[in-house]
Design an enzyme around this catalytic site. Structure first.
Site, PDB file in Angstrom:
ATOM      1  N   LYS A 120       0.897  -1.268  -0.094  1.00 20.22           N
ATOM      2  CA  LYS A 120      -0.240  -0.200   0.068  1.00 20.22           C
ATOM      3  C   LYS A 120       0.956   1.474  -0.088  1.00 20.22           C
ATOM      4  O   LYS A 120       0.452   2.432  -0.650  1.00 20.22           O
ATOM      5  CB  LYS A 120      -1.283  -0.207   1.202  1.00 20.22           C
ATOM      6  CG  LYS A 120      -1.667   1.198   0.941  1.00 20.22           C
ATOM      7  CD  LYS A 120      -2.444   1.347   2.414  1.00 20.22           C
ATOM      8  CE  LYS A 120      -1.898   2.583   3.245  1.00 20.22           C
ATOM      9  NZ  LYS A 120      -1.782   3.430   4.535  1.00 20.22           N
ATOM     10  N   ASP A 138      -6.185   0.645   0.485  1.00 20.70           N
ATOM     11  CA  ASP A 138      -6.212   1.144   2.047  1.00 20.70           C
ATOM     12  C   ASP A 138      -7.691   0.343   2.475  1.00 20.70           C
ATOM     13  O   ASP A 138      -8.605  -0.184   1.302  1.00 20.70           O
ATOM     14  CB  ASP A 138      -5.788   2.076   2.757  1.00 20.70           C
ATOM     15  CG  ASP A 138      -6.928   3.444   2.485  1.00 20.70           C
ATOM     16  OD1 ASP A 138      -8.078   2.445   1.207  1.00 20.70           O
ATOM     17  OD2 ASP A 138      -7.131   4.553   2.848  1.00 20.70           O
TER      18      ASP A 138
END
Ligand code: SF4
Length: 217
Positions: A120, A138
């Site tokens: 991420k 996320d």
């Protein structure tokens, strides 16, 4: 979701905010990387409050090493997991100096190999610092992609791959920002605000939540 609906979904989100930005404060590629590492399991507002003074004094890996782990902890102790994050930020700063000439590499795998940097974080940095068409997943992106039927998947990597496969060219650069902001402010975790959602007719989530007055709140 059908390709035409996916394009319309993004068109409406883009229409509301043509040039979305990360809500994390930063002054250069390095401080962006540090801010994203600090933001794991923390709010952007909380990270910004902690980095305001930090980034006024520290904007390079060299300055971070000079500050040291204990000095860094004093700045970020209001952020969750600050002990581990301080260790990682010091270690990644050292790695940037030793392996990348003190610069943040514009390479996904090189970013991934830095301490405390996961998929991420690497995707956010590639996108926001280097303009890459990456899809950082996320908690908000994961939820919105699944709820709506845009890019369903059981794991973040599956959602990322699906977003990559279905997101059409005009929207690829900013897709993850639009999805984060939509999840943060409209398609909220506990109670999505479907009554004021611009993509409600395209979204497969049922039953749609009514306005507070109708739900008795
Ligand atoms: S209609 Fe509701 S569930 Fe669907 S995207 Fe909008 S807020 Fe989320």
């Amino acid at each position: 979701m059908k390709p035409a609906d996916i394009a319309e979904f993004y068109r409406r989100l883009a229409d509301r905010l043509p040039e979305p930005q990360t809500e994390l404060d930063y002054v250069n590629d390095y401080t962006l990387l540090v801010a994203v590492v600090l933001s794991a399991q923390a709010t952007d507002a909380g990270v910004n409050a902690a980095t305001r003074d930090l980034f006024a004094a520290v904007t390079t890996p060299e300055q971070m090493l000079a500050l040291g782990e204990e000095g860094l902890k004093r700045h970020i102790r209001t952020i969750g997991l600050f002990n581990t994050k301080a260790k990682n930020v010091i270690a990644l700063s050292r790695a940037l100096i030793e392996e990348h000439g003190g610069r943040v590499p514009a390479d996904f795998e090189a970013l991934r190999s830095l301490p405390g940097v996961g998929r991420k974080t690497a995707n956010v940095v590639m996108n926001s610092a280097f303009g890459a068409e990456t899809f950082a997943v996320d908690t908000h992106v994961f939820r919105v992609a699944n709820r709506t039927g845009l890019a369903p998947g059981k794991k973040p990597e599956q959602v990322e791959a699906r977003l990559d496969a279905v997101t059409p060219p005009p929207y690829r650069r900013h897709a993850h920002h639009w999805l984060i902001l939509h999840g943060r402010y409209v398609c909220k975790a506990r109670k999505p605000e479907c009554w004021r959602c611009v993509v409600r007719d395209l979204c497969r989530y049922q039953p749609k939540t009514p306005p507070p007055a109708e739900s008795g709140e």
